[in-house]
Design a protein around this motif. Sequence first.
Motif, mmCIF file in Angstrom:
data_model
loop_
_atom_site.group_PDB
_atom_site.id
_atom_site.type_symbol
_atom_site.label_atom_id
_atom_site.label_comp_id
_atom_site.label_asym_id
_atom_site.label_seq_id
_atom_site.Cartn_x
_atom_site.Cartn_y
_atom_site.Cartn_z
ATOM 1 N N TYR A 87 2.583 36.151 21.264
ATOM 2 C CA TYR A 87 1.143 36.361 21.274
ATOM 3 C C TYR A 87 0.811 37.799 20.893
ATOM 4 C CZ TYR A 87 0.919 32.090 24.138
ATOM 5 O OH TYR A 87 1.011 30.815 24.603
ATOM 6 N N PHE A 97 -5.324 35.519 25.421
ATOM 7 C CA PHE A 97 -4.227 34.965 24.638
ATOM 8 C C PHE A 97 -4.730 33.837 23.750
ATOM 9 C CE2 PHE A 97 -0.423 36.817 26.603
ATOM 10 C CZ PHE A 97 -0.985 37.433 27.703
ATOM 11 N N GLY A 98 -4.402 33.910 22.466
ATOM 12 C CA GLY A 98 -4.734 32.836 21.534
ATOM 13 C C GLY A 98 -3.611 31.829 21.470
ATOM 14 N N GLN A 99 -3.471 31.173 20.303
ATOM 15 C CA GLN A 99 -2.457 30.128 20.158
ATOM 16 C C GLN A 99 -1.066 30.707 19.978
ATOM 17 O OE1 GLN A 99 -2.862 26.970 20.474
ATOM 18 N NE2 GLN A 99 -5.040 26.616 20.284
ATOM 19 N N TYR B 35 -4.648 33.526 35.438
ATOM 20 C CA TYR B 35 -4.817 32.802 34.177
ATOM 21 C C TYR B 35 -4.501 31.335 34.401
ATOM 22 C CZ TYR B 35 -4.319 37.376 31.781
ATOM 23 O OH TYR B 35 -4.455 38.670 31.337
ATOM 24 N N GLN B 37 -3.149 27.904 31.931
ATOM 25 C CA GLN B 37 -2.630 27.515 30.617
ATOM 26 C C GLN B 37 -2.565 26.000 30.562
ATOM 27 O OE1 GLN B 37 1.408 28.758 29.520
ATOM 28 N NE2 GLN B 37 0.706 29.031 27.410
ATOM 29 N N GLY B 40 -0.076 23.086 25.413
ATOM 30 C CA GLY B 40 -0.193 23.433 23.997
ATOM 31 C C GLY B 40 -1.220 24.501 23.691
ATOM 32 N N MET B 41 -1.706 25.182 24.721
ATOM 33 C CA MET B 41 -2.737 26.198 24.484
ATOM 34 C C MET B 41 -2.303 27.551 25.013
ATOM 35 S SD MET B 41 -6.208 24.086 25.298
ATOM 36 C CE MET B 41 -7.209 25.412 24.652
ATOM 37 N N GLY B 42 -3.037 28.553 24.612
ATOM 38 C CA GLY B 42 -2.780 29.891 25.124
ATOM 39 C C GLY B 42 -3.338 30.047 26.527
ATOM 40 N N LEU B 43 -3.187 31.227 27.090
ATOM 41 C CA LEU B 43 -3.681 31.488 28.439
ATOM 42 C C LEU B 43 -5.160 31.859 28.415
ATOM 43 C CD1 LEU B 43 -0.504 32.116 28.547
ATOM 44 C CD2 LEU B 43 -1.076 33.335 30.631
ATOM 45 N N TYR B 48 -10.145 38.393 37.566
ATOM 46 C CA TYR B 48 -9.260 39.537 37.685
ATOM 47 C C TYR B 48 -9.801 40.501 38.721
ATOM 48 C CZ TYR B 48 -12.510 42.130 34.650
ATOM 49 O OH TYR B 48 -13.617 42.736 34.118
ATOM 50 N N PHE B 90 -0.989 31.081 36.172
ATOM 51 C CA PHE B 90 -0.168 32.287 36.189
ATOM 52 C C PHE B 90 -0.934 33.438 36.810
ATOM 53 C CE2 PHE B 90 3.481 30.940 33.845
ATOM 54 C CZ PHE B 90 3.033 30.008 32.928
ATOM 55 N N PHE B 105 3.934 39.074 34.633
ATOM 56 C CA PHE B 105 3.517 37.737 35.030
ATOM 57 C C PHE B 105 4.481 37.120 36.033
ATOM 58 C CE2 PHE B 105 -0.004 36.513 32.248
ATOM 59 C CZ PHE B 105 -0.005 37.593 31.379
ATOM 60 N N GLY B 106 3.913 36.261 36.890
ATOM 61 C CA GLY B 106 4.720 35.457 37.784
ATOM 62 C C GLY B 106 5.234 34.217 37.083
ATOM 63 N N PRO B 107 6.015 33.387 37.791
ATOM 64 C CA PRO B 107 6.633 32.209 37.177
ATOM 65 C C PRO B 107 5.687 31.033 37.009
ATOM 66 C CG PRO B 107 7.248 32.370 39.467
ATOM 67 C CD PRO B 107 6.458 33.603 39.170
ATOM 68 N N ARG B 110 2.490 24.926 38.840
ATOM 69 C CA ARG B 110 2.106 23.739 38.079
ATOM 70 C C ARG B 110 1.299 22.811 38.968
ATOM 71 N NH1 ARG B 110 5.873 26.327 35.827
ATOM 72 N NH2 ARG B 110 6.414 26.103 33.652
#
Lengths: 107, 114
Positions: A87, A97-99, B35, B37, B40-43, B48, B90, B105-107, B110
């Motif tokens: 990213y 964050f993007g793709q 965050y 997620q 298939g996508m970003g965060l 915050y 996350f 970042f943490g793990p 889910r």
Amino acid sequence: DAKTTQPNSMESNEEEPVHLPCNHSTISGTDYIHWYRQLPSQGPEYVIHGLTSNVNNRMASLAIAEDRKSSTLILHRATLRDAAVYYCNVLTGKLIFGQGTTLQVKP
Amino acid sequence: NAGVTQTPKFQVLKTGQSMTLQCAQDMNHNSMYWYRQDPGMGLRLIYYSASEGTTDKGEVPNGYNVSRLNKREFSLRLESAAPSQTSVYFCASSAGGSLTYEQYFGPGTRLTVT
């Protein structure tokens, strides 16, 4: 907020260099360029960041164009462990964050 | 150092149930983030906290509340879970709130809402 454009995916052979591009044509003068990567089933991991000058660390190098409208993350010798989503972020205030670019590394 | 820890790792909720996701960091960082997620996508940033005692909305705050309990801990609460909140969550922290500081970042947690 500056928008970034990255290729959806790239392939590399193991032990070869990889150049991951990012376009950020609307970047402002005070925006830092950050790169993160995310390995499968893990949280994102910081890779490198810079403002104007090229930067090197133990993981990668960051080459920033003179006009700052693009940057390239360089992995000098790709390993199988480098297969991840990369990213590129350019933003003041917050990371968005993007793709990202999915990097596949072939043995 | 453990870095950023999150609990639980997995959770299944029924629609309407509530729960709190816990996050702690041991790096003496000032700023913390939540965050989500989706597959298939970003965060996407939910909330915050730039420093202890302050919280701000991110990109997708609806349906969530946060508490910065102290410098170490930042929790995320779902008051009435919905299937649209099925995601991986996350937590992250950074030394400062500006982008001169990298985020750790943490793990992840889910979460599935049925």
